[in-house]
Design a protein around this motif. Structure first.
Motif, PDB file in Angstrom:
ATOM      1  N   LEU A   1      43.798  13.000 -26.034  1.00 36.59           N
ATOM      2  CA  LEU A   1      44.191  12.173 -24.892  1.00 36.59           C
ATOM      3  C   LEU A   1      45.180  11.101 -25.325  1.00 36.59           C
ATOM      4  O   LEU A   1      46.213  10.868 -24.673  1.00 36.59           O
ATOM      5  CB  LEU A   1      42.937  11.546 -24.277  1.00 36.59           C
ATOM      6  CG  LEU A   1      43.013  10.770 -22.981  1.00 36.59           C
ATOM      7  CD1 LEU A   1      41.648  10.762 -22.307  1.00 36.59           C
ATOM      8  CD2 LEU A   1      43.455   9.327 -23.215  1.00 36.59           C
ATOM      9  N   ALA A   2      44.897  10.458 -26.460  1.00 37.97           N
ATOM     10  CA  ALA A   2      45.755   9.387 -26.951  1.00 37.97           C
ATOM     11  C   ALA A   2      47.124   9.923 -27.363  1.00 37.97           C
ATOM     12  O   ALA A   2      48.160   9.297 -27.080  1.00 37.97           O
ATOM     13  CB  ALA A   2      45.089   8.675 -28.116  1.00 37.97           C
ATOM     14  N   ARG A   3      47.156  11.070 -28.025  1.00 38.03           N
ATOM     15  CA  ARG A   3      48.446  11.637 -28.445  1.00 38.03           C
ATOM     16  C   ARG A   3      49.335  11.935 -27.245  1.00 38.03           C
ATOM     17  O   ARG A   3      50.524  11.616 -27.238  1.00 38.03           O
ATOM     18  CB  ARG A   3      48.230  12.924 -29.256  1.00 38.03           C
ATOM     19  CG  ARG A   3      47.727  12.702 -30.662  1.00 38.03           C
ATOM     20  CD  ARG A   3      47.954  13.935 -31.536  1.00 38.03           C
ATOM     21  NE  ARG A   3      47.198  15.097 -31.094  1.00 38.03           N
ATOM     22  CZ  ARG A   3      45.967  15.387 -31.512  1.00 38.03           C
ATOM     23  NH1 ARG A   3      45.341  14.575 -32.355  1.00 38.03           N
ATOM     24  NH2 ARG A   3      45.359  16.477 -31.086  1.00 38.03           N
ATOM     25  N   LEU A   4      48.749  12.552 -26.223  1.00 41.77           N
ATOM     26  CA  LEU A   4      49.537  12.878 -25.034  1.00 41.77           C
ATOM     27  C   LEU A   4      49.986  11.614 -24.315  1.00 41.77           C
ATOM     28  O   LEU A   4      51.140  11.503 -23.894  1.00 41.77           O
ATOM     29  CB  LEU A   4      48.722  13.758 -24.089  1.00 41.77           C
ATOM     30  CG  LEU A   4      49.469  14.224 -22.831  1.00 41.77           C
ATOM     31  CD1 LEU A   4      50.613  15.159 -23.206  1.00 41.77           C
ATOM     32  CD2 LEU A   4      48.527  14.917 -21.856  1.00 41.77           C
ATOM     33  N   GLY A   5      49.064  10.662 -24.171  1.00 43.24           N
ATOM     34  CA  GLY A   5      49.400   9.437 -23.458  1.00 43.24           C
ATOM     35  C   GLY A   5      50.530   8.668 -24.119  1.00 43.24           C
ATOM     36  O   GLY A   5      51.488   8.240 -23.456  1.00 43.24           O
ATOM     37  N   VAL A   6      50.445   8.489 -25.418  1.00 45.78           N
ATOM     38  CA  VAL A   6      51.486   7.750 -26.143  1.00 45.78           C
ATOM     39  C   VAL A   6      52.822   8.476 -26.048  1.00 45.78           C
ATOM     40  O   VAL A   6      53.873   7.866 -25.849  1.00 45.78           O
ATOM     41  CB  VAL A   6      51.064   7.531 -27.611  1.00 45.78           C
ATOM     42  CG1 VAL A   6      52.223   6.990 -28.441  1.00 45.78           C
ATOM     43  CG2 VAL A   6      49.886   6.570 -27.681  1.00 45.78           C
ATOM     44  N   ALA A   7      52.791   9.800 -26.160  1.00 46.76           N
ATOM     45  CA  ALA A   7      54.029  10.573 -26.062  1.00 46.76           C
ATOM     46  C   ALA A   7      54.663  10.445 -24.680  1.00 46.76           C
ATOM     47  O   ALA A   7      55.892  10.486 -24.537  1.00 46.76           O
ATOM     48  CB  ALA A   7      53.754  12.038 -26.373  1.00 46.76           C
ATOM     49  N   LYS A   8      53.820  10.266 -23.663  1.00 48.33           N
ATOM     50  CA  LYS A   8      54.315  10.135 -22.291  1.00 48.33           C
ATOM     51  C   LYS A   8      54.754   8.702 -21.982  1.00 48.33           C
ATOM     52  O   LYS A   8      55.426   8.456 -20.980  1.00 48.33           O
ATOM     53  CB  LYS A   8      53.210  10.585 -21.322  1.00 48.33           C
ATOM     54  CG  LYS A   8      53.569  10.585 -19.855  1.00 48.33           C
ATOM     55  CD  LYS A   8      54.623  11.623 -19.507  1.00 48.33           C
ATOM     56  CE  LYS A   8      54.870  11.656 -17.998  1.00 48.33           C
ATOM     57  NZ  LYS A   8      55.989  12.536 -17.628  1.00 48.33           N
ATOM     58  N   GLY A   9      54.362   7.750 -22.830  1.00 48.08           N
ATOM     59  CA  GLY A   9      54.769   6.362 -22.618  1.00 48.08           C
ATOM     60  C   GLY A   9      53.651   5.415 -22.271  1.00 48.08           C
ATOM     61  O   GLY A   9      53.896   4.284 -21.851  1.00 48.08           O
ATOM     62  N   ALA A  10      52.402   5.839 -22.446  1.00 53.08           N
ATOM     63  CA  ALA A  10      51.249   4.992 -22.132  1.00 53.08           C
ATOM     64  C   ALA A  10      50.970   4.009 -23.263  1.00 53.08           C
ATOM     65  O   ALA A  10      51.406   4.187 -24.403  1.00 53.08           O
ATOM     66  CB  ALA A  10      50.021   5.855 -21.893  1.00 53.08           C
ATOM     67  N   LYS A  11      50.213   2.977 -22.920  1.00 52.06           N
ATOM     68  CA  LYS A  11      49.750   2.015 -23.917  1.00 52.06           C
ATOM     69  C   LYS A  11      48.416   2.491 -24.487  1.00 52.06           C
ATOM     70  O   LYS A  11      47.524   2.910 -23.737  1.00 52.06           O
ATOM     71  CB  LYS A  11      49.568   0.635 -23.283  1.00 52.06           C
ATOM     72  CG  LYS A  11      50.845   0.021 -22.727  1.00 52.06           C
ATOM     73  CD  LYS A  11      50.543  -1.314 -22.063  1.00 52.06           C
ATOM     74  CE  LYS A  11      51.806  -1.941 -21.466  1.00 52.06           C
ATOM     75  NZ  LYS A  11      51.525  -3.218 -20.776  1.00 52.06           N
ATOM     76  N   THR A  12      48.269   2.381 -25.797  1.00 46.04           N
ATOM     77  CA  THR A  12      47.039   2.842 -26.446  1.00 46.04           C
ATOM     78  C   THR A  12      45.821   2.110 -25.900  1.00 46.04           C
ATOM     79  O   THR A  12      44.759   2.719 -25.692  1.00 46.04           O
ATOM     80  CB  THR A  12      47.127   2.625 -27.970  1.00 46.04           C
ATOM     81  OG1 THR A  12      48.268   3.323 -28.471  1.00 46.04           O
ATOM     82  CG2 THR A  12      45.884   3.156 -28.664  1.00 46.04           C
ATOM     83  N   GLU A  13      45.944   0.805 -25.632  1.00 38.77           N
ATOM     84  CA  GLU A  13      44.787   0.046 -25.162  1.00 38.77           C
ATOM     85  C   GLU A  13      44.318   0.522 -23.782  1.00 38.77           C
ATOM     86  O   GLU A  13      43.129   0.449 -23.460  1.00 38.77           O
ATOM     87  CB  GLU A  13      45.084  -1.457 -25.134  1.00 38.77           C
ATOM     88  CG  GLU A  13      46.305  -1.869 -24.335  1.00 38.77           C
ATOM     89  CD  GLU A  13      47.558  -2.002 -25.175  1.00 38.77           C
ATOM     90  OE1 GLU A  13      48.380  -2.884 -24.865  1.00 38.77           O
ATOM     91  OE2 GLU A  13      47.714  -1.209 -26.137  1.00 38.77           O
ATOM     92  N   THR A  14      45.223   1.031 -22.957  1.00 35.04           N
ATOM     93  CA  THR A  14      44.826   1.589 -21.666  1.00 35.04           C
ATOM     94  C   THR A  14      43.991   2.851 -21.866  1.00 35.04           C
ATOM     95  O   THR A  14      42.963   3.052 -21.202  1.00 35.04           O
ATOM     96  CB  THR A  14      46.064   1.930 -20.813  1.00 35.04           C
ATOM     97  OG1 THR A  14      46.901   0.780 -20.701  1.00 35.04           O
ATOM     98  CG2 THR A  14      45.652   2.393 -19.422  1.00 35.04           C
TER      99      THR A  14
END
Length: 329
Positions: A219-232
């Motif tokens: 989940l974290a890998r995809l989110g960060v790659a898409k532009g999400a913040k890790t803390e979210t």
């Protein structure tokens, strides 16, 4: 008192209508089915999607989307794969500047787009928000304490809207990470199916804990790659939602995984369900998005193979367990 419109009178839409009414608002709930709208207005109940729950008599229902467009805040609770069509139907009556909060969790199958991208295409004047978190509908409807994330581009605006629909039993935490709030909600549905399979196959608590933990990494890998913040991704709309849905038979996705693990056929499980199990659709779209961003998501890929390619659960699990050892981080 604000006027809050809820599009979609399934279990979650009905529960959100209860939460918005409890916060002191006038609530209008849009239902696709005539009998659902009639039951809500006549008997103050929704036995089709949220049985054994009494609704506040001041929650009213309609079948018309244009009625909801007159509200001060709109909650979009249509299933993810129907959000685009719903926006197209709403376009003629939507009023610029009205907060439109996405409450569906998923990624569009055909386009691979997250819901905010879909809405931005269809309703470019919309003030988009994402409401997501670890919330089972029946508990929210019954005023059991719950918390979720409301993400909007403008943090101050998110706080304003949170104060309209939130209450001491439905606590809302504001965020400006619109992408992160969506990735967590979408991916957790797929991982919950995987977690259910682990339970259904009788692999034990150790295996489920390991799967959830490695699922968070995906989940974290995809989110960060898409532009999400890790803390979210580590917050309510990410890890919080994942933890809830990977451990409870109240989750439609987890329970579907359990049934699959016990040998039931997917089509047999789905044909007796009235509510949409989002993870079945999202498995394919998550993998499509991961491929486009060159992100490795072996657990989600395994679920997709089982759901959409007819792969054998035992062989897929054996394949996951045979992967080479690697660094944890």
């Amino acid at each position: 008192m604000a006027r809050v419109g809820v599009i979609g009178a399934g279990a979650w839409g009905t529960a959100l209508a209860c939460a918005a009414r409890r916060a002191g608002n006038e609530v209008l709930l849009q239902a696709h089915e005539a009998e659902v709208a009639e039951n809500i207005n006549r008997t103050h109940a929704n036995p089709t999607f949220l049985p054994n729950t009494n609704l506040d008599p001041n929650i009213t229902a309609t079948q018309e989307l244009c009625d909801v467009a007159d509200c001060d805040v709109i909650l979009m609770v249509a299933p993810a794969q129907y959000v685009r069509a719903t926006c197209q139907s709403l376009k003629a009556s939507y009023k610029k500047g009205t907060p439109l909060l996405v409450c569906a969790k998923g990624i569009e199958l055909d386009s691979g787009q997250i819901m905010s991208e879909v809405i931005a295409q269809e309703l470019p004047e919309a003030e988009i928000g994402i409401l997501s978190g670890p919330t089972f509908a029946i508990e929210v409807a019954n005023a059991l304490p719950s918390a979720c994330t409301l993400a909007m581009g403008d943090m101050q605006r998110a706080m304003e809207v949170a104060n309209i629909i939130g209450s001491n039993r439905f606590r809302i935490y504001a965020s400006d990470d619109v992408i992160g709030a969506q990735i967590g909600g979408a991916v957790k549905n797929v991982l919950a199916i995987a977690s259910g399979m682990v339970s259904g196959k009788g692999f034990g608590d150790n295996a489920r804990a390991a799967l959830i933990t490695r699922g968070i990494a995906e989940l974290a890998r995809l989110g960060v790659a898409k532009g999400a913040k890790t803390e979210t991704l580590m917050g309510l709309s990410g890890m919080g939602d994942l933890t809830l849905t990977c451990n409870s038979m109240q989750s439609r996705n987890f329970s579907l995984g359990v049934a699959l693990g016990q040998g039931e056929a997917l089509e047999d499980i789905l044909k007796v369900r009235k509510a949409v199990t989002e993870g079945v659709f999202t498995a394919r779209s998550v993998c499509k998005l991961a491929d486009s961003l060159q992100v490795d998501m072996p657990i989600c890929a395994a679920v997709n193979k089982i759901l959409n390619e007819g792969a054998d659960i035992t062989k897929v699990v054996d394949g996951l367990l045979a992967r080479p050892f690697k660094e944890e981080i």
